[in-house]
Scaffold this active site. Structure first.
Site, mmCIF file in Angstrom:
data_model
loop_
_atom_site.group_PDB
_atom_site.id
_atom_site.type_symbol
_atom_site.label_atom_id
_atom_site.label_comp_id
_atom_site.label_asym_id
_atom_site.label_seq_id
_atom_site.Cartn_x
_atom_site.Cartn_y
_atom_site.Cartn_z
ATOM 1 C CG ASP A 145 -2.091 -3.760 -0.653
ATOM 2 O OD1 ASP A 145 -3.014 -3.676 0.638
ATOM 3 O OD2 ASP A 145 -2.260 -2.475 -1.148
ATOM 4 C CB CYS A 202 -0.942 0.104 0.976
ATOM 5 S SG CYS A 202 -2.338 1.550 1.760
ATOM 6 C CB ILE A 210 1.698 -14.480 -21.559
ATOM 7 C CG1 ILE A 210 2.388 -13.835 -20.563
ATOM 8 C CG2 ILE A 210 0.242 -15.548 -20.119
ATOM 9 C CD1 ILE A 210 2.753 -12.677 -21.693
ATOM 10 C CD GLU A 211 7.377 -19.148 -20.010
ATOM 11 O OE1 GLU A 211 7.745 -19.634 -19.380
ATOM 12 O OE2 GLU A 211 7.926 -17.953 -19.879
ATOM 13 C CG LEU A 212 1.767 -19.578 -17.887
ATOM 14 C CD1 LEU A 212 1.207 -21.798 -17.033
ATOM 15 C CD2 LEU A 212 1.263 -18.715 -17.284
ATOM 16 C CE1 TYR A 224 -4.563 -3.680 -2.931
ATOM 17 C CE2 TYR A 224 -7.325 -2.625 -2.463
ATOM 18 C CZ TYR A 224 -5.910 -3.522 -2.399
ATOM 19 O OH TYR A 224 -5.764 -3.912 -0.623
ATOM 20 C CD GLU A 225 -8.282 1.888 -7.080
ATOM 21 O OE1 GLU A 225 -9.155 1.591 -6.533
ATOM 22 O OE2 GLU A 225 -6.782 2.539 -6.934
#
Length: 118
Positions: free
Chosen positions: A38, A31, A53-55, A72-73
């Protein structure tokens, strides 16, 4: 966050619409107001075009957020922007669900569709 960490591989079925859902239930950040950690769940849901996407690279990308002071946003929209840049998907939705802090939870959803850009 280093979007350069994101690696892709060729989609073996580029002529077919199918959905990939990737869930990370152990996402962490900090935060920016309190400096407290968080904890959240990040869900990516996308229809690939030419690449996927490669994990392992996604895992290391997520770790970049661990010590970052970020709202968060901002996390949700940053991930969306970086994934669009890496994948150029047909559609993509990023949902972040955050653990309770002071009895309040938050869920943020951001979406993209290449059809909207045409």
């Amino acid at each position: 966050m280093k979007k350069e960490l994101l690696e892709v591989f060729d989609n073996q079925f580029p002529d077919r619409d199918y959905t990939i859902e990737i869930v990370n239930p152990e996402f962490t950040s900090v935060c920016p107001k309190t400096g407290l950690p968080d904890f959240g769940t990040i869900t990516l849901r996308y229809v690939p075009d030419k690449v996927c996407i490669e994990l392992k690279s996604l895992k290391y990308y997520y770790l970049e957020f661990r010590n970052a002071g970020i709202f968060y946003e901002n996390i949700t929209n940053t991930i969306l922007d970086h994934m669009i840049s890496a994948l150029h998907p047909r559609t993509l939705t990023v949902t972040t669900e955050w653990k309770a802090r002071g009895g309040i939870t938050e869920t943020v959803t951001a979406s993209y569709s290449s059809a909207d850009k045409a």
